[in-house]
Design a protein around this motif. Sequence first.
Motif, PDB file in Angstrom:
ATOM      1  N   VAL A 347     -25.319 -36.552 -43.553  1.00  0.00           N
ATOM      2  CA  VAL A 347     -26.702 -36.269 -43.940  1.00  0.00           C
ATOM      3  C   VAL A 347     -26.888 -34.813 -44.347  1.00  0.00           C
ATOM      4  N   SER A 348     -26.386 -33.883 -43.542  1.00  0.00           N
ATOM      5  CA  SER A 348     -26.638 -32.486 -43.861  1.00  0.00           C
ATOM      6  C   SER A 348     -25.870 -32.056 -45.104  1.00  0.00           C
ATOM      7  N   ALA A 349     -24.642 -32.552 -45.266  1.00  0.00           N
ATOM      8  CA  ALA A 349     -23.902 -32.211 -46.483  1.00  0.00           C
ATOM      9  C   ALA A 349     -24.636 -32.754 -47.697  1.00  0.00           C
ATOM     10  N   ARG A 350     -25.182 -33.973 -47.542  1.00  0.00           N
ATOM     11  CA  ARG A 350     -25.917 -34.566 -48.638  1.00  0.00           C
ATOM     12  C   ARG A 350     -27.186 -33.757 -48.938  1.00  0.00           C
ATOM     13  N   ALA A 351     -27.852 -33.324 -47.859  1.00  0.00           N
ATOM     14  CA  ALA A 351     -29.081 -32.550 -48.037  1.00  0.00           C
ATOM     15  C   ALA A 351     -28.788 -31.258 -48.799  1.00  0.00           C
ATOM     16  N   LEU A 352     -27.708 -30.593 -48.416  1.00  0.00           N
ATOM     17  CA  LEU A 352     -27.358 -29.353 -49.115  1.00  0.00           C
ATOM     18  C   LEU A 352     -27.086 -29.632 -50.588  1.00  0.00           C
ATOM     19  N   ARG A 353     -26.311 -30.707 -50.839  1.00  0.00           N
ATOM     20  CA  ARG A 353     -25.989 -31.033 -52.222  1.00  0.00           C
ATOM     21  C   ARG A 353     -27.247 -31.408 -53.004  1.00  0.00           C
ATOM     22  N   ASN A 354     -28.096 -32.242 -52.378  1.00  0.00           N
ATOM     23  CA  ASN A 354     -29.332 -32.650 -53.048  1.00  0.00           C
ATOM     24  C   ASN A 354     -30.213 -31.449 -53.373  1.00  0.00           C
ATOM     25  N   SER A 355     -30.426 -30.614 -52.364  1.00  0.00           N
ATOM     26  CA  SER A 355     -31.289 -29.454 -52.581  1.00  0.00           C
ATOM     27  C   SER A 355     -30.753 -28.608 -53.712  1.00  0.00           C
ATOM     28  N   PHE A 356     -29.415 -28.428 -53.709  1.00  0.00           N
ATOM     29  CA  PHE A 356     -28.827 -27.628 -54.771  1.00  0.00           C
ATOM     30  C   PHE A 356     -29.099 -28.255 -56.136  1.00  0.00           C
ATOM     31  N   LEU A 357     -28.868 -29.570 -56.232  1.00  0.00           N
ATOM     32  CA  LEU A 357     -29.060 -30.233 -57.529  1.00  0.00           C
ATOM     33  C   LEU A 357     -30.518 -30.237 -57.955  1.00  0.00           C
ATOM     34  N   PHE A 358     -31.433 -30.573 -57.024  1.00  0.00           N
ATOM     35  CA  PHE A 358     -32.853 -30.596 -57.368  1.00  0.00           C
ATOM     36  C   PHE A 358     -33.337 -29.208 -57.788  1.00  0.00           C
ATOM     37  N   ALA A 359     -32.928 -28.214 -57.008  1.00  0.00           N
ATOM     38  CA  ALA A 359     -33.375 -26.854 -57.314  1.00  0.00           C
ATOM     39  C   ALA A 359     -32.805 -26.420 -58.660  1.00  0.00           C
TER      40      ALA A 359
END
Lengths: 554, 405
Positions: A347-359
Amino acid sequence: MHPRHRRMGFQINGRRITLVVAISGVLILVAYPLVQLVHKSFPLSNYVQQLQNPQNMRALWNTLYISAGITLLATSLGSILAFLMIRTDLPLKRTIRSGVYLLFLTPAYISGMAWIQLFGRAGYVTRWFRITMGLTQTPWDVYTLEGVILVMGLNMIPMAYMATANALRHADPTREEASIMSGATPIRTFFSITLPLALPGIIAGAFLVFVHGISGFGVPAMLAMPTGHLVLTTQIYSALGHYDVRMACALSVGLVIMTSIALWAHNVLLRRNRFASMPQNEQTLLTYRMGALRWPIALILTACLALVALGPLVMIGLSSLLRAWGLPLIGSNLTLANYRAIFETSVSARALRNSFLFAFGGASCSALLGLVVSYIVHRTRLRGRQLLDVLASAPLAVPGPVVAASMIFAWSVPALRLYNTPWIILIAYTVAFLPYAVRTTASVLKAMPLSGEEAGWMSGRSWASVFAGIVFPVIRRGVWAGWMLVFLMAFREIPISTMLYTKGTETVGVLMFILKTESGGLEVVSAVAVVVVVLTAIGQAVVGRLVGIRKGIL
Amino acid sequence: MNRNDALRLENATKSFEDLVVVQHVNTTVEQGTLTALLGPSGCGKTTLLRMIAGLETPDEGTIWLNEQPLFQDRPRIHVPPHRRAIGMVFQDYGLWPHMTVERTVAYPLRATKGRHRRGRVPSAVHEVLSQVRLSGLENRLPHQLSGGERQRVALARALVRHPELLLLDEPLSNLDAQLRKRMRSELRHLVQATPITVLHVTHDQAEALAISDQMIVMSSGQIEQTGAPETLYESPRTAFVAQFVGDANLLSAHAEHVDGATRLRLPDGSVLACAGLDVGPVEDVYGVHPHDVSLEASSSSSNVIVDRHYMGDSWHYDVRVGDTTLRVQAPIREIYDIGSGVHLSLRHVSRVRSSTTETETHLLTRPNPRQQSSEPPRKRRIGGRRRSRRHDRIRPNGYRNQSSD
Ligand SMILES: Nc1ncnc2c1ncn2[C@@H]1O[C@H](COP(=O)(O)OP(=O)(O)OP(=O)(O)O)[C@@H](O)[C@H]1O
Ligand SMILES: [Mg+2]
């Protein structure tokens, strides 16, 4: 026909196409969701009904209470600090400035987390205090509206500081010297000349702080919601939680009206400031001599800033290294496992990746749109450009939870079902942070003389070729800086993704909001917070390099 | 010290970091006079004025106002600026944008409440406003006033407390030529009508000559010469003063008597006849005002007109004499074409004492002060020990530096 005329004709067409694309883009992205929101808030009787709901009234008063408190706290402290830094011969200015900058780098929500870890019911300071004093009860409570005021107020000191500092830099020291030569004491000079002349700038800053106070979501959600203290932003969040569309819409519209009024006042004060003179050289502004008080004041300020700015960061840093939150802060309890955990667990790795991509995506979209919009607004005389300007800056007055709400209503219609997909977060980021991209680009564009472009056209180049070959290279730094600012804001943002995420599109903000991950609690979230702060520091340094803001900001 | 001296400075020195801006200044300003402080841009005039006002603290030296020390380095005395009975008009006036004319002018009275009874405040304000001819504009804000009116508000504010000393820092430089002339004579009138002492900074030499009783010429942080305008104009003591105040031609020459007449022999061998020079055969620098040169057509002369400018009331010619070019001002009827030969005679020459050849060449190559004054002040290290001694020697009696005594 003369070849030049043909070219001019083509050029205007090229611009017109761009204008149409930009206006329709901004209309769909910004205006359409807001119209949806207003539409769903009708009929007017709905407003009456919402106002009769005692919970909403409490939320309204609480919102005004915390915003007033935040504004008072941040503006008074920030203004005094700015005055001491800009107009007096205080020593240790570099240190104090770094303290303010540190405060500026720390998101309010993260300071809130730190304050809980220090002064919360199980906080380290609380426990230490109870044990040394032999108390069974905690003498204070951070889970109150006052706790919100304290955390957010201290966090917004840099914003108030910047507004006042900017007003003070435009002061004309000759006016104070004329007062002194008229026989007025320095104190009378301060109250009759310096303060009245800086006041419009200070109040303008206060309105800005007020806007951020009523728009704040993370800190009230963390400190006030658990104990049943409601504010408007958290009310909107809960209304959406139990599908009360009419309440969510009415409150959202009310909130936007409030922020718009405050922002309007802010702009009027800034624009009508007839007292401002040319910005002055740093040295000539040091009119007030503090004499024997220089060092005591500087040392007290440094100590306070160390406590307020450095304290929370140290707490977060330490707890991110703890084996488990709550363990004594001694060497044998420290580990790097939390950092490994956030990059490894799904979950946290995904969150970091998602945030990076969305941002990344949001920053790119709003930088591009911002570039086109600011070019049209500041470089053409095309009709409709004012509307474009207003629309593109409108999201400034729309708090994060309202952006999220409007996105839900706009993009859940059958034809455009983006809700529950990653795209809705990307669009929301683009919309929410578009004004920052527009402003950064516009500021460099306005500084570029028009003659550069005109020379390009007169050399026989097309509009597009002049834009790519002459304009863009000059304003590039501003565009990148805008991109970076949006990226940083989006990466750490909480309310939008919290209200729009679904399984698989969790973000860093979501992790911080629920204060736990699958691999642990506060200690792991603290590690996430450290990553956010470090990233913000690096990003802001890049922005500073690009447009030289670092010195301008503080 | 003369009993009539209102202001006295002794050895006043000020530096910003390693830049010495005002160096060992000794001077006095007589009671009830208008004194002009004159010098090129960046020479330290404003700094000197601000030291007198107390807005800048001298590094060393003493400042007295009417027998009261305002500043003294040892033992330390420093009267804070708001307790000095000094009025000041700033170059950009320093008006308060949020205060009306009346409030602005009443402000200094309220600042010294003890000395003025409440009832008197408006009448004193109206008195001074009518004195500067601003009656009727009491309720205007600064941005509703013209440049000249703003300047008079600043003047009224400085005068309303009846200061012992009035400091003016280039108050006329922001005004147009017409207004400037009018304000000049108003200033002159003020000094005659009231028992005030005025120190007036300017870098306009014509302005200084026109209105002052005494002039102090500064350059590079030091005083070059002090005296009545006509003294400075006719008998400059240094090449700098000759050039800056009189716009004089400077000739490094050898004076010699031949057949009862005096002539100047220039280094390249050319010879200029001159009258009124009463010196023995000596090598020195001589100053000649452009209007003290008479021209006479002479086809045999090797001195030729190289350029000319029509000034309306006169002609300005550049005449080449050997290796030098002389600026000459001739009556409007004396018209010479460029390239024509002329014979020159000098009606009045002043000997400008400059003892070391090193400084001579330095001063001779100094750019035209008018051009210099339009330049922004340049950061440079001003003066050294050696230079200051040279200046001590050529300073008039009574203004000698302590360091050389
Ligand atoms: N606060 C300061 N810090 C550093 N240098 C200064 C400061 N104030 C003045 N100076 C320098 O001191 C020198 C003299 O300045 P001053 O303002 O006294 O000149 P001035 O004779 O009034 O010139 P102007 O005719 O242009 O007004 C200049 O070289 C200036 O750059
Ligand atoms: Mg000056």
